[in-house]
Design an enzyme around this catalytic site. Sequence first.
Site, PDB file in Angstrom:
ATOM      1  CB  CYS A   2       2.659  -1.828  -4.585  1.00 52.33           C
ATOM      2  SG  CYS A   2       1.714  -1.519  -3.105  1.00 52.33           S
ATOM      3  NE  ARG A  27       7.752  -2.816  -7.275  1.00 56.50           N
ATOM      4  CZ  ARG A  27       8.425  -1.936  -7.986  1.00 56.50           C
ATOM      5  NH1 ARG A  27       9.560  -2.263  -8.527  1.00 56.50           N
ATOM      6  NH2 ARG A  27       7.967  -0.715  -8.160  1.00 56.50           N
ATOM      7  CD1 TRP A  75       5.849  -1.996   2.552  1.00 51.50           C
ATOM      8  CD2 TRP A  75       5.182   0.051   1.951  1.00 51.50           C
ATOM      9  NE1 TRP A  75       6.366  -1.099   3.449  1.00 51.50           N
ATOM     10  CE2 TRP A  75       5.973   0.165   3.107  1.00 51.50           C
ATOM     11  CE3 TRP A  75       4.643   1.217   1.390  1.00 51.50           C
ATOM     12  CZ2 TRP A  75       6.251   1.383   3.713  1.00 51.50           C
ATOM     13  CZ3 TRP A  75       4.914   2.432   1.982  1.00 51.50           C
ATOM     14  CH2 TRP A  75       5.718   2.508   3.144  1.00 51.50           C
ATOM     15  CG  ASN A 100       3.588   1.074  -7.076  1.00 50.81           C
ATOM     16  OD1 ASN A 100       4.598   1.039  -7.741  1.00 50.81           O
ATOM     17  ND2 ASN A 100       3.599   1.523  -5.839  1.00 50.81           N
ATOM     18  N   GLY A 101       1.086   3.224  -5.678  1.00 48.25           N
ATOM     19  CA  GLY A 101       1.129   4.675  -5.539  1.00 48.25           C
ATOM     20  C   GLY A 101       0.118   5.155  -4.513  1.00 48.25           C
ATOM     21  CD  GLU A 483      24.149   1.424   4.316  1.00 44.05           C
ATOM     22  OE1 GLU A 483      23.429   2.428   4.439  1.00 44.05           O
ATOM     23  OE2 GLU A 483      23.740   0.356   3.833  1.00 44.05           O
ATOM     24  CE  LYS A 487      21.549  -2.123   4.954  1.00 44.74           C
ATOM     25  NZ  LYS A 487      21.635  -1.178   3.992  1.00 44.74           N
ATOM     26  CD  GLU A 490      17.798  -1.009   5.812  1.00 49.81           C
ATOM     27  OE1 GLU A 490      17.172  -0.541   4.855  1.00 49.81           O
ATOM     28  OE2 GLU A 490      18.954  -1.436   5.710  1.00 49.81           O
ATOM     29  CG  HIS A 506      29.705  17.909  21.399  1.00 49.16           C
ATOM     30  ND1 HIS A 506      29.995  19.121  21.989  1.00 49.16           N
ATOM     31  CD2 HIS A 506      30.804  17.553  20.703  1.00 49.16           C
ATOM     32  CE1 HIS A 506      31.211  19.496  21.637  1.00 49.16           C
ATOM     33  NE2 HIS A 506      31.738  18.561  20.859  1.00 49.16           N
ATOM     34  CE  LYS A 605      16.679  -3.918  -3.284  1.00 47.50           C
ATOM     35  NZ  LYS A 605      17.468  -3.458  -2.135  1.00 47.50           N
TER      36      LYS A 605
HETATM   37  N1  HGA Z   1      -2.054   3.110  -1.717  1.00 40.96           N
HETATM   38  C1  HGA Z   1      -2.214   1.730  -2.043  1.00 40.96           C
HETATM   39  C2  HGA Z   1      -0.999   1.206  -2.759  1.00 40.96           C
HETATM   40  C3  HGA Z   1       0.207   1.269  -1.890  1.00 40.96           C
HETATM   41  C4  HGA Z   1       1.533   1.247  -2.596  1.00 40.96           C
HETATM   42  O1  HGA Z   1       1.679   1.523  -3.771  1.00 40.96           O
HETATM   43  N2  HGA Z   1       2.592   0.943  -1.879  1.00 40.96           N
HETATM   44  O2  HGA Z   1       3.845   0.949  -2.448  1.00 40.96           O
HETATM   45  C5  HGA Z   1      -2.524   0.900  -0.814  1.00 40.96           C
HETATM   46  O3  HGA Z   1      -2.301   1.337   0.324  1.00 40.96           O
HETATM   47  O4  HGA Z   1      -3.012  -0.212  -0.981  1.00 40.96           O
END
Ligand code: HGA
Length: 610
Positions: A2, A27, A75, A100-101, A483, A487, A490, A506, A605
């Site tokens: 985010c 992000r 995100w 964010n969080g 790795e 990649k 991803e 195995h 990221k």
């Molecule tokens: N929980 C919030 C913010 C998501 C977040 O920080 N993502 O990195 C949401 O879902 O909108």
Amino acid sequence: MCGIVGAVAERNVVEILLEGLKRLEYRGYDSAGVALLNDEGDLKRIREVGKVRKLTEAVERDGAPGSTGIAHTRWATHGGVTEENAHPHFSSERVAVVHNGIIENYVPLRKSLSSQGYTFTSDTDTETIAHVVHSMLDNGNSLLEAVKKAVTHFTGAYGTVVIDKADPDKMVVARSGSPLVIGLGLGENFVASDQLALLPVTRRFIFLEEGDVAEVTRRTVTIYDKSGERVEREVVESTIEHDAGDKAGYRHYMLKEIYEQPAVIRNTLQDRIDNLHNVDTLFGHGAENILKQVNHIQIIACGTSYHAGMTARYWLEEYAGVSCSVEIASEFRYRKSVVHENSLLVTISQSGETADTLAALRLAKELGYMSALTICNVPGSSLVRESDLAFMTLAGAEIGVASTKAFTTQLTAFLMLTLSIGKFNGLHEETEQKIIRAIKTLPGKIEEALGTAGVIENLAEEFADKHHSLFLGRGAQYPIAMEGALKLKEISYIHAEAYASGELKHGPLALIDEEMPVIVVAPNDELLEKLKSNVEEVRARGGIMYVFADVDAHFESDDTLRVINIPHCEDITAPIVYTVPLQLLSYYVALIKGTDVDQPRNLAKSVTVE
Ligand code: HGA
């Protein structure tokens, strides 16, 4: 994850916010939004599902000037990818919040706020922040007091910025678990989750610390620490290049970053590789004393950085003579572990904000590790600030979500750590000098390895219709195979598994058929003959192999085996050199599949949520 940007100024801040979001898009790119307070005292919000480009178009269409504003690129953690769940979130058309969080106790909070009459218009945890702040304002608190009181109700993690229509020209920000940086301008101030967002408008930053709440106006920044005391925080002049966010003519950031590897490894080595005796300068004050005593190293990391740690284990045990364990941060932090005497904790993170790694560092401090060293790419980040010692990789800003140059510079850092510890543990001078010579040739070897791009681009066609793949390596090349598989997963969305070659029989051998390409990492080391036997085992079962092999390893291409010749390099540096063609493979396969290389689906990221 985010991206947050906020600004209070005399001028219209819309462009600053949108440019900031563009720079933070790595992000999160599920949705983006902006809320602005204009001179008439109106609070206007525009949100769009999808990338910042869509938001920019919407803002251009609708027009939304404002001198105070907050913006967000999401995100999603709680609630689907919809416009209703996009930030900023409002309470009563008065309070606007970006976050964010994760607010972990959002369910009981929602219940209690609903019973107080608040209506929820999204499924997010974030909306609770807006309503809790609003309820505090309703109790007669100032915006600052309201946020200070509100945060006492939250468990989980937040970096949040709040504006209030009734109190314009002001942002209140709070940080706990998710990074926030304040940017200082002249008669205008800013906030963001990463300094990169604000480089077009300022180079002077204050990094908020855990539990800080700050009031930001055009001319003032007032910070309170977690105990509510007013505090002064250091103002740091950023050294990051202004154009760090440019593609420099490359089609994708990832390709640019792959090609930057010789230069950034040179930067990371410069002034250091010839000064390995100066341990305190390399790793920080007191490092010599600590590294002399180290009996055990516990490496903690996530994702690509975890693979760097796994590779380093081979070097640390073989050349530095110190036992080493490597663990994924999200596992380490939630289990009971034994701390060996004189153990050094080493964390690795590109951003220095990886939530699980940071939590593991904090836990390790309680557990009584002798010291904590971080290998990190972002100066001033939480891991750097909270560790005793730090080695800064000089990879420059990494924008592509799939990490490339951060990984190879982390490995370069580990080579130097290996030599520094080895020196105290009786590493023979001749071996030391041989390794130093090998390390110095690394940038050139990587340049040569980049020369395989044309061959790899052609081979990539053969992966276009594949759904699964297997990566094999032995010794320090096993984590490099991991790795390589990561990649490919991803950015091309092809399912890829990595195995230590000896494990093949195995179980995974059962998967082999002509639909399952097998990628083999085969430098000319002491394990080559063993690896060749594994190759024959695959061949005998009709598998198609892509062997990245030393020119002197004498593999011959035929119907079932494609050989990609890699320039000869020393055993110790081979894991770094062989990483490069695997990065190129995933890049070209993704190109053919037409995926979003720099912003692959579902990922982002700087993983600031657990
Ligand atoms: N929980 C919030 C913010 C998501 C977040 O920080 N993502 O990195 C949401 O879902 O909108």
